[in-house]
Design an enzyme around this catalytic site. Structure first.
Site, mmCIF file in Angstrom:
data_model
loop_
_atom_site.group_PDB
_atom_site.id
_atom_site.type_symbol
_atom_site.label_atom_id
_atom_site.label_comp_id
_atom_site.label_asym_id
_atom_site.label_seq_id
_atom_site.Cartn_x
_atom_site.Cartn_y
_atom_site.Cartn_z
ATOM 1 N N LYS A 4 -1.879 16.434 -11.791
ATOM 2 C CA LYS A 4 -1.566 17.074 -13.077
ATOM 3 C C LYS A 4 -2.831 17.289 -13.906
ATOM 4 O O LYS A 4 -2.756 17.600 -15.082
ATOM 5 C CB LYS A 4 -0.567 16.206 -13.861
ATOM 6 C CG LYS A 4 0.791 16.117 -13.161
ATOM 7 C CD LYS A 4 1.805 15.335 -13.983
ATOM 8 C CE LYS A 4 1.806 13.876 -13.605
ATOM 9 N NZ LYS A 4 2.772 13.071 -14.340
ATOM 10 N N HIS B 204 -18.448 1.228 4.661
ATOM 11 C CA HIS B 204 -17.176 0.535 4.908
ATOM 12 C C HIS B 204 -17.533 -0.946 5.072
ATOM 13 O O HIS B 204 -17.462 -1.524 6.158
ATOM 14 C CB HIS B 204 -16.543 1.099 6.187
ATOM 15 C CG HIS B 204 -15.101 0.751 6.370
ATOM 16 N ND1 HIS B 204 -14.417 -0.134 5.563
ATOM 17 C CD2 HIS B 204 -14.188 1.171 7.301
ATOM 18 C CE1 HIS B 204 -13.168 -0.232 5.990
ATOM 19 N NE2 HIS B 204 -13.008 0.547 7.028
ATOM 20 N N ARG C 224 -10.168 3.015 -1.343
ATOM 21 C CA ARG C 224 -10.757 3.893 -0.331
ATOM 22 C C ARG C 224 -10.704 5.293 -0.904
ATOM 23 O O ARG C 224 -9.644 5.774 -1.322
ATOM 24 C CB ARG C 224 -9.975 3.830 0.972
ATOM 25 C CG ARG C 224 -10.389 4.919 1.950
ATOM 26 C CD ARG C 224 -9.761 4.743 3.300
ATOM 27 N NE ARG C 224 -10.337 3.614 3.993
ATOM 28 C CZ ARG C 224 -10.130 3.352 5.297
ATOM 29 N NH1 ARG C 224 -9.357 4.148 6.025
ATOM 30 N NH2 ARG C 224 -10.703 2.315 5.874
ATOM 31 N N ARG D 97 -5.080 0.250 9.429
ATOM 32 C CA ARG D 97 -5.389 -1.187 9.511
ATOM 33 C C ARG D 97 -6.068 -1.738 8.253
ATOM 34 O O ARG D 97 -5.822 -2.895 7.882
ATOM 35 C CB ARG D 97 -6.163 -1.522 10.781
ATOM 36 C CG ARG D 97 -7.530 -0.983 10.891
ATOM 37 C CD ARG D 97 -7.841 -0.478 12.288
ATOM 38 N NE ARG D 97 -7.346 0.883 12.487
ATOM 39 C CZ ARG D 97 -6.451 1.232 13.391
ATOM 40 N NH1 ARG D 97 -5.948 0.344 14.202
ATOM 41 N NH2 ARG D 97 -6.056 2.492 13.485
ATOM 42 N N THR D 98 -6.911 -0.964 7.609
ATOM 43 C CA THR D 98 -7.577 -1.504 6.410
ATOM 44 C C THR D 98 -6.538 -1.723 5.313
ATOM 45 O O THR D 98 -6.498 -2.779 4.666
ATOM 46 C CB THR D 98 -8.677 -0.546 5.929
ATOM 47 O OG1 THR D 98 -9.507 -0.217 7.033
ATOM 48 C CG2 THR D 98 -9.516 -1.170 4.835
HETATM 49 N N1 CP Z 1 -11.184 0.830 10.785
HETATM 50 C C1 CP Z 1 -10.481 1.430 9.829
HETATM 51 O O1 CP Z 1 -10.951 1.637 8.714
HETATM 52 O O2 CP Z 1 -9.223 1.816 10.190
HETATM 53 P P1 CP Z 1 -8.172 2.530 9.264
HETATM 54 O O3 CP Z 1 -8.747 3.887 8.907
HETATM 55 O O4 CP Z 1 -6.914 2.617 10.071
HETATM 56 O O5 CP Z 1 -8.001 1.710 8.017
#
Ligand code: CP
Length: 319
Positions: free
Chosen positions: A83, A137, A104, A54-55
């Site tokens: 590499k 997050h 991320r 979702r993110t």
């Molecule tokens: N809540 C959230 O970060 O979901 P994802 O890991 O699916 O992005």
């Protein structure tokens, strides 16, 4: 945009208003065309070296709503890191091609490192932390707070928030606490197995900011008291030796039989993905807000990006 600690209450209400406005504008074709024109001269890289559904999707779609063209690196396995390229060189390469990096990564400080590198270059570009290992997050916390704002029509003071699950390694939990700490009278009830209690740095933050909290391993005594039930899964991807397998989290699961005892206007949140902590039969309850929460992520992330590029006023003035 590196940490949930960057936001004041005023910043948050500004973003909530912007997110509401964008989702309203997006209801018409003319509105969508307007939104798509705003940042059509920009490009973004989505660098997701940890799994995401979702993110990733909401950032990608938020960029598209605002006209930003995206490209992505979804696994270090497909990057020249395999590499032997250093992370710094990988970041430098992404920086060369884009106007914003949304990242991320398991490394806690990589987004900060990238922001520092780019700020000291001849082309400073924004970096958005879309999840930094077990640490933070912040955009999840923004959409969580936005969801609370919509559920409680802007009245976020004096809420009792039960946060349940892996409080030791849940990055969404840390960011949520930082963000909700902005609201007067917030009280946290931390419910977790002993092994997954909130870490010392969060405890210190709560004491320093005089935020009230209680800890327990039992959900039953809090079912009637909480306004918000914020569930999280066990973050076993950070296990060292499969230690989560020996932790009993099931006694904190939300059982359907608790629903009649909960406040009528309580809300149930989960950053998702879920496992068994909330059974699917709860989804039908009007207090289950986690699917709306997920949708809110799209609009909040669009608002955040528009804000980063200082387009707030232009959007808010759209007739
Ligand atoms: N809540 C959230 O970060 O979901 P994802 O890991 O699916 O992005």
């Amino acid at each position: 945009m590196l940490s949930a600690q960057q936001f004041s209450q005023n910043d948050l209400f500004g973003l909530f208003e912007l997110a509401d406005r964008i989702r309203k504008i997006a209801r018409t074709e003319d509105g969508l065309d307007f939104l798509r024109s705003i940042l059509s001269h920009k490009r973004a890289v989505l660098y997701f070296a940890q799994p995401s559904t979702r993110t990733y999707l909401s950032f990608n779609n938020a960029c598209q709503i605002l006209g930003i063209q995206t490209s992505d690196m979804r696994s270090a396995g497909y990057s020249s890191e395999v590499k032997g390229e250093s992370l710094e060189d990988t970041l430098e390469t992404m920086h060369s091609y884009t106007d914003m990096i949304i990242m991320r990564h398991v490394e806690e400080n990589l987004a900060e490192k990238a922001a520092w590198m780019f700020n000291n270059s001849d082309k400073p570009i924004p970096v958005v932390n879309a999840g930094s290992g077990p640490h933070e997050h912040p955009t999840q916390a923004l959409l969580d707070a936005y969801t609370l704002c919509r559920a409680y029509k802007g009245r976020l003071k004096n809420k009792t928030i039960a946060v349940i699950g892996d409080l030791r390694r849940g990055r969404a939990v840390r960011s949520l606490i930082y963000l909700l700490g902005n609201f007067e009278g917030i009280k946290f009830l931390f419910l977790s197995p002993e092994e997954l209690k909130i870490p010392e740095d969060i405890r210190a933050f709560l004491y320093k900011n005089r935020i009230e909290f209680e800890e327990s391993e039992s959900l039953e005594k809090y079912v009637k008291r909480a306004d918000v039930f914020y569930y999280t899964r066990i973050q076993d991807e950070y296990d060292k030796q499969h230690e989560s397998k020996t932790i009993n989290y099931s006694r904190l699961y939300l059982k359907a039989e608790y629903l009649p005892q909960m406040k009528e206007n309580a809300i149930i949140l989960h950053p998702l993905p879920r496992r068994k902590e909330i059974p699917p039969e709860v989804d039908k309850d009007q207090r289950a807000w986690y699917w709306k929460q997920e949708v809110n992520g799209l609009w909040m992330r669009a608002a955040l990006i528009a804000h980063i590029f200082k387009e707030d006023g232009y959007i808010l003035n759209y007739k």
